[in-house]
Design a protein around this motif. Structure first.
Motif, PDB file in Angstrom:
ATOM      1  N   ILE A  33       3.859   1.792 -11.763  1.00  0.00           N
ATOM      2  CA  ILE A  33       2.483   1.376 -11.540  1.00  0.00           C
ATOM      3  C   ILE A  33       2.515  -0.092 -11.114  1.00  0.00           C
ATOM      4  O   ILE A  33       3.110  -0.922 -11.793  1.00  0.00           O
ATOM      5  CB  ILE A  33       1.654   1.530 -12.827  1.00  0.00           C
ATOM      6  N   ALA A  34       1.877  -0.409 -10.001  1.00  0.00           N
ATOM      7  CA  ALA A  34       1.875  -1.782  -9.482  1.00  0.00           C
ATOM      8  C   ALA A  34       0.758  -2.602 -10.114  1.00  0.00           C
ATOM      9  O   ALA A  34      -0.350  -2.114 -10.321  1.00  0.00           O
ATOM     10  CB  ALA A  34       1.696  -1.770  -7.969  1.00  0.00           C
ATOM     11  N   SER A  52      11.898   6.813  -8.132  1.00  0.00           N
ATOM     12  CA  SER A  52      10.747   6.854  -9.035  1.00  0.00           C
ATOM     13  C   SER A  52       9.553   7.449  -8.303  1.00  0.00           C
ATOM     14  O   SER A  52       9.553   7.570  -7.081  1.00  0.00           O
ATOM     15  CB  SER A  52      10.408   5.445  -9.541  1.00  0.00           C
ATOM     16  N   ARG A  53       8.552   7.803  -9.068  1.00  0.00           N
ATOM     17  CA  ARG A  53       7.292   8.259  -8.495  1.00  0.00           C
ATOM     18  C   ARG A  53       6.311   7.101  -8.611  1.00  0.00           C
ATOM     19  O   ARG A  53       6.114   6.559  -9.699  1.00  0.00           O
ATOM     20  CB  ARG A  53       6.801   9.479  -9.267  1.00  0.00           C
ATOM     21  N   PHE A  54       5.708   6.721  -7.506  1.00  0.00           N
ATOM     22  CA  PHE A  54       4.813   5.577  -7.485  1.00  0.00           C
ATOM     23  C   PHE A  54       3.373   6.044  -7.609  1.00  0.00           C
ATOM     24  O   PHE A  54       2.924   6.906  -6.863  1.00  0.00           O
ATOM     25  CB  PHE A  54       5.011   4.776  -6.191  1.00  0.00           C
ATOM     26  N   LYS A  62      -6.234   6.467 -12.012  1.00  0.00           N
ATOM     27  CA  LYS A  62      -7.034   7.290 -12.920  1.00  0.00           C
ATOM     28  C   LYS A  62      -6.104   7.911 -13.957  1.00  0.00           C
ATOM     29  O   LYS A  62      -5.046   8.447 -13.600  1.00  0.00           O
ATOM     30  CB  LYS A  62      -7.762   8.373 -12.140  1.00  0.00           C
ATOM     31  N   PRO A  63      -6.478   7.848 -15.222  1.00  0.00           N
ATOM     32  CA  PRO A  63      -5.608   8.380 -16.286  1.00  0.00           C
ATOM     33  C   PRO A  63      -5.196   9.834 -16.064  1.00  0.00           C
ATOM     34  O   PRO A  63      -4.054  10.203 -16.332  1.00  0.00           O
ATOM     35  CB  PRO A  63      -6.459   8.230 -17.551  1.00  0.00           C
ATOM     36  N   GLU A  64      -6.094  10.639 -15.533  1.00  0.00           N
ATOM     37  CA  GLU A  64      -5.756  12.050 -15.331  1.00  0.00           C
ATOM     38  C   GLU A  64      -4.674  12.227 -14.259  1.00  0.00           C
ATOM     39  O   GLU A  64      -3.861  13.152 -14.326  1.00  0.00           O
ATOM     40  CB  GLU A  64      -6.997  12.889 -15.009  1.00  0.00           C
ATOM     41  N   VAL A  65      -4.634  11.335 -13.272  1.00  0.00           N
ATOM     42  CA  VAL A  65      -3.582  11.389 -12.250  1.00  0.00           C
ATOM     43  C   VAL A  65      -2.236  11.054 -12.886  1.00  0.00           C
ATOM     44  O   VAL A  65      -1.236  11.722 -12.630  1.00  0.00           O
ATOM     45  CB  VAL A  65      -3.898  10.437 -11.075  1.00  0.00           C
ATOM     46  N   MET A  66      -2.223  10.029 -13.715  1.00  0.00           N
ATOM     47  CA  MET A  66      -0.986   9.659 -14.406  1.00  0.00           C
ATOM     48  C   MET A  66      -0.516  10.795 -15.306  1.00  0.00           C
ATOM     49  O   MET A  66       0.669  11.152 -15.305  1.00  0.00           O
ATOM     50  CB  MET A  66      -1.192   8.388 -15.221  1.00  0.00           C
ATOM     51  N   GLN A  67      -1.424  11.371 -16.061  1.00  0.00           N
ATOM     52  CA  GLN A  67      -1.070  12.464 -16.968  1.00  0.00           C
ATOM     53  C   GLN A  67      -0.536  13.672 -16.197  1.00  0.00           C
ATOM     54  O   GLN A  67       0.500  14.247 -16.558  1.00  0.00           O
ATOM     55  CB  GLN A  67      -2.286  12.864 -17.795  1.00  0.00           C
ATOM     56  N   GLN A  68      -1.198  14.039 -15.131  1.00  0.00           N
ATOM     57  CA  GLN A  68      -0.773  15.189 -14.324  1.00  0.00           C
ATOM     58  C   GLN A  68       0.601  14.941 -13.698  1.00  0.00           C
ATOM     59  O   GLN A  68       1.468  15.818 -13.715  1.00  0.00           O
ATOM     60  CB  GLN A  68      -1.805  15.486 -13.244  1.00  0.00           C
TER      61      GLN A  68
END
Length: 109
Positions: A33-34, A52-54, A62-68
């Motif tokens: 995460i930048a 890595s996945r950026f 958005k938290p849901e994007v990070m969680q997914q």
């Protein structure tokens, strides 16, 4: 001591500072995460390298994007193994030697 933690870890969630190089060196798959524009550019580059996945800028995440993304990535063993391999392939640990040789070549002119 961070190296000890990297060796024990299976996965890392990080910002885009020096840690991205360390994680790649240790073959540690990660989500990045930048915090600023410079980290955003390097985050994209490390994703292109496959280390890595950026996820973009923290202010837009958005938290849901990070969680997914986390769930998807950590459930794919092959993707994690590939990220680990790519990290070790990208970081060759010879940067200091190259800088030294460059400086020496300029001094001898």
């Amino acid at each position: 001591k961070m190296g000890d933690l990297y060796v024990q870890a299976d996965f890392l969630i990080m910002s885009g500072g020096i840690t991205k190089f360390e994680a790649a060196l240790f073959g540690l798959p990660s989500l990045m995460i930048a915090q600023n524009a410079q980290e955003e550019v390097l985050g994209q580059r490390f994703e292109q390298f496959g280390t890595s996945r950026f996820l973009g800028l923290v202010t837009l995440l958005k938290p849901e994007v990070m969680q997914q993304t986390f769930k998807q990535l950590t459930s794919d063993k092959n993707a994690l193994l590939l990220m680990s391999k790519n990290g070790r392939d990208v970081i060759d640990t010879q940067g200091s030697r190259r800088v030294y040789e460059y400086i020496q070549s300029k001094r001898s002119r």
